[in-house]
Design a protein around this motif. Structure first.
Motif, short mmCIF file in Angstrom:
data_model
loop_
_atom_site.label_atom_id
_atom_site.label_comp_id
_atom_site.label_asym_id
_atom_site.label_seq_id
_atom_site.Cartn_x
_atom_site.Cartn_y
_atom_site.Cartn_z
N ALA A 1 152.80 148.73 -46.32
CA ALA A 1 151.33 148.23 -45.72
C ALA A 1 151.40 149.47 -44.43
N CYS A 2 152.47 149.35 -43.79
CA CYS A 2 152.75 149.58 -42.72
C CYS A 2 152.89 151.44 -42.87
N ALA B 1 151.49 153.17 -44.87
CA ALA B 1 149.63 153.10 -44.55
C ALA B 1 149.48 153.31 -43.45
N LEU B 2 149.48 152.38 -42.62
CA LEU B 2 148.69 152.22 -40.96
C LEU B 2 149.58 152.96 -40.80
N ARG B 3 150.42 153.42 -40.70
CA ARG B 3 151.23 154.71 -40.15
C ARG B 3 150.47 156.35 -40.29
N ALA C 1 147.47 156.54 -41.11
CA ALA C 1 146.46 156.78 -41.35
C ALA C 1 145.96 156.84 -39.30
N ARG C 2 146.98 156.15 -38.14
CA ARG C 2 147.75 156.62 -37.60
C ARG C 2 147.35 158.13 -36.68
N VAL D 1 154.68 151.49 -36.87
CA VAL D 1 153.57 151.17 -36.85
C VAL D 1 153.71 150.42 -34.84
#
Length: 268
Positions: free
Chosen positions: A121-122, A124-126, A128-129, A187
């Motif tokens: 999940a991290c 994916a968030l990384r 996306a950011r 993240v």
């Protein structure tokens, strides 16, 4: 008289072959790593993730050298990174070590599963950011640990542990912390050198050549351990770089506050 209107430009239906071939190779390596982990070939899986990292570092450079950048390539590269440096390392770590925690009971099994998911999940968030900050953030630095570097930390630790006779069961209480740490750094707001601001000319200091030779020899002698040391040093460089930047910013604020005091002499 018929009115003349400018037709909207038609979107290009083709894609650039060369850079997307490298991206496809990185995606293939990440997919192979997942299958190798399911088969119990953990070192092969780790090596495949490193191959994906090499190919991922080449696709963007090839696109810039051949002037074949495209929005399609950017999005395709991001999806490939999620597979190769998000899903693949999480699956490999789970199959190698995190899944062995379930022998201590359902709670511990869920803890291993949760650690693997947190990392994915991290990642994916990384990504996306990073995609939302393209063109805005300072290209000299990454905000948070890049997903290839995080994957390199996990895979090099697995590879080095295997070379020194440490299996996943023996590392089952270290692997969750390392996996969550790598995910959390992705993240975080910790700054890391991006190495995108290369030298201004084609010439480099002479000392670079002996250092490169020593690194190559060290990689030949003990590839797994050297990769783990390099990954560990890069991970540690982020907090040090961030603390140094905070110190410099605090010093500049102190200078400005001193200059703003009544009776302070104006700067020359």
């Amino acid at each position: 008289m018929d009115s003349v209107s400018d037709p909207k430009p038609k979107p290009h239906r083709g894609i650039y072959l060369l850079p997307n071939l490298f991206t496809t190779g990185a995606l293939f390596s990440g997919f192979y790593a997942v299958l190798a982990a399911f088969a119990g070939n953990y070192v092969d899986a780790a090596i495949a993730v490193f191959v994906a990292g090499i190919l991922d570092s080449l696709d963007g450079r090839v696109a810039r050298l051949t002037n074949t950048q495209s929005e399609f390539g950017v999005q395709y590269d991001s999806l490939s990174d999620m597979c190769s440096f998000g899903i693949a390392p999480a699956v490999v770590m789970y199959c190698w070590s995190l899944s062995t925690l379930k022998t201590y009971g359902p709670f511990w099994g869920k803890l291993g599963f949760g650690a693997a998911f947190v990392y994915a999940a991290c990642a994916a968030l990384r990504l996306a950011r990073f995609n939302t900050q393209v063109g805005v953030a300072d290209k000299r630095y990454f905000q948070g640990l890049a997903s290839p570097a995080a994957a390199g930390l996990l895979m090099s630790s697995l590879w080095a542990a295997n070379e020194y006779g440490i299996n996943g069961t023996m590392a089952q209480f270290v692997a969750p912390f390392l996996t969550v740490l790598a995910g959390g750094l992705m993240v975080s707001r910790v700054r890391y050198w991006s190495f995108k601001s290369g030298p201004k000319s084609d010439k480099v200091p002479f000392a670079i050549i002996p250092i490169a030779v020593l690194v190559l020899v060290a990689l030949y002698v003990d590839t797994a351990l050297v990769l783990f040391v390099i990954a560990g040093l890069y991970v540690l460089s982020g907090p040090l770089l961030t603390l140094w930047g905070m110190r410099e910013a605090r010093g500049r604020r102190d200078v400005r506050s001193d200059d703003a005091k009544p009776g302070a002499e104006p700067p020359p």
